[in-house]
Design an enzyme around this catalytic site. Structure first.
Site, PDB file in Angstrom:
ATOM      1  CG  HIS A  45      44.575  34.766  52.245  1.00 25.47           C
ATOM      2  ND1 HIS A  45      43.256  35.014  51.956  1.00 25.47           N
ATOM      3  CD2 HIS A  45      45.261  35.054  51.114  1.00 25.47           C
ATOM      4  CE1 HIS A  45      43.144  35.439  50.708  1.00 25.47           C
ATOM      5  NE2 HIS A  45      44.357  35.466  50.173  1.00 25.47           N
ATOM      6  CB  VAL A 174      42.720  49.197  55.062  1.00 22.40           C
ATOM      7  CG1 VAL A 174      42.322  48.786  53.648  1.00 22.40           C
ATOM      8  CG2 VAL A 174      41.688  50.169  55.620  1.00 22.40           C
ATOM      9  CD1 TRP A 227      37.631  54.827  36.886  1.00 20.30           C
ATOM     10  CD2 TRP A 227      35.731  53.789  36.329  1.00 20.30           C
ATOM     11  NE1 TRP A 227      36.601  55.634  37.308  1.00 20.30           N
ATOM     12  CE2 TRP A 227      35.416  55.018  36.970  1.00 20.30           C
ATOM     13  CE3 TRP A 227      34.682  52.977  35.888  1.00 20.30           C
ATOM     14  CZ2 TRP A 227      34.101  55.432  37.200  1.00 20.30           C
ATOM     15  CZ3 TRP A 227      33.380  53.394  36.105  1.00 20.30           C
ATOM     16  CH2 TRP A 227      33.098  54.602  36.744  1.00 20.30           C
ATOM     17  N   GLY A 307      39.625  46.655  60.731  1.00 18.25           N
ATOM     18  CA  GLY A 307      40.388  45.906  61.725  1.00 18.25           C
ATOM     19  C   GLY A 307      39.590  45.560  62.962  1.00 18.25           C
TER      20      GLY A 307
END
Length: 335
Positions: A45, A174, A227, A307
């Protein structure tokens, strides 16, 4: 692979963005976010995603001249229209505003409609934590994941970020897509010629697989927690849509095969309204020290808090340079 200095990467990203019509401030701010994502080891990213972002600019999904606007204000909450501006700079502005609201009200919420991919959502969790705030943010996406029990993709992998600040800067953050692996991570693993460490989706025959190329073909990524990840994806999408008044994952999917015009939420909470920095640090450190003192399942493994790896990688990459795929780096230099 080769290593590129952080300042050189920022300069190269900024040059390309300026050539695509962004003003100096926005080009620099966006370039810094892309480079910081890469510094922290989130190459999928950061640098690896940059060429695709340029293609979205050229397709008209990202408007270089646009800026986000405030549509409504409700005390500690604001509703923004992203106006299809650059996604990472819009998210940074939104989290900055959420922090301002939290300093005044104890909590601040900015919900954004009609915005673009923010790249690494964790960047804005770190941003909130650097300001001393608990940060919570998430985004919806194009339909890129099947709901649990389904084969066709109708829900998003809707990344969720939660950050807890520490005064030493080594925050707990997170940053998780609600698929077992984000598509960026799947792409990065394929580029490296490797397999995923755990099953990340299904192949064309309906079997669970660690092969990133097979998962890219089917788009059948595995929801995180099966789920549970599917349900969380649906709920986060609904909350972002309702608060922002923007597009749901369903609506984004009806607009195009590409991803733009998504909805996001940035929340900042001021923990010093309830306790001092020293008291909060003491509570956080007690928990982290206890976790890191766990009995290891494998002596060769290391127990990390969320982290911690990113913070370490940041120190290494700032010193040694950021590792890049040479073909991607050269393609950016030629833009």
């Amino acid at each position: 692979m080769k290593r590129v200095k952080y300042d050189d990467m920022v300069a190269e990203f900024e040059r390309v963005l300026l050539s695509r019509g962004f003003d100096q401030e926005t080009a620099h701010e966006s370039a810094v976010i892309f480079a910081k994502n890469s510094v922290d080891g989130v190459y999928s990213h950061g640098i690896n995603r940059f060429p695709r972002v340029i293609s979205y600019i050229e397709k008209g999904y990202i408007d270089p001249k646009a800026t986000p606007t405030v549509d409504a204000s409700f005390g500690a909450m604001e509703r923004w229209n992203g106006n299809l501006a650059m996604g990472n700079t819009t998210a940074k502005k939104a989290m900055s505003r959420a922090v301002e609201l939290a300093k005044e009200h104890g909590m601040g919420i900015v919900a954004i409609a009609n915005t673009n991919h923010w790249m690494r959502g964790g960047a804005f969790g770190w941003q909130a934590a650097d300001a001393g705030m608990i940060g919570i943010c998430w985004t919806n996406t194009m339909p890129n994941m099947p709901a649990w029990g389904a084969k066709d993709r109708r829900i998003g992998n809707n990344p969720l970020v939660i950050a807890v600040p520490r005064s030493n800067g080594e925050h707990v953050v997170v940053d998780s897509a609600l698929a077992q692996f984000s598509y960026g991570k799947i792409e990065e693993t394929k580029l490296k010629g490797k397999q995923l460490p755990f099953a990340g989706g299904y192949d064309s025959e309906g079997n669970l697989t660690t092969d990133p190329a097979e998962i890219e073909k089917t788009w059948r990524v595995l929801p995180m927690g099966f789920w549970k990840g599917s349900g969380l994806s649906i709920v986060l999408d609904l909350v972002a849509t309702v608060l922002s008044g923007g597009n749901s994952t369903t609506a984004v999917g009806k607009m195009s095969d590409d991803e733009y015009g998504v909805s996001q939420v940035c929340i900042a909470i001021d923990p010093t309204k309830a306790g001092s920095v020293d008291i909060n640090d003491a509570m956080i450190n007690e928990v982290l020290e206890d976790i890191k003192g766990s009995e290891k399942a494998d002596e060769g493994s290391e127990i990390l808090y969320p982290g911690e790896r990113a913070f370490r990688t940041r120190q290494e990459n700032l010193k040694e340079g950021i590792p890049v795929f040479e073909d991607i780096w050269e393609s950016i230099r030629k833009m």
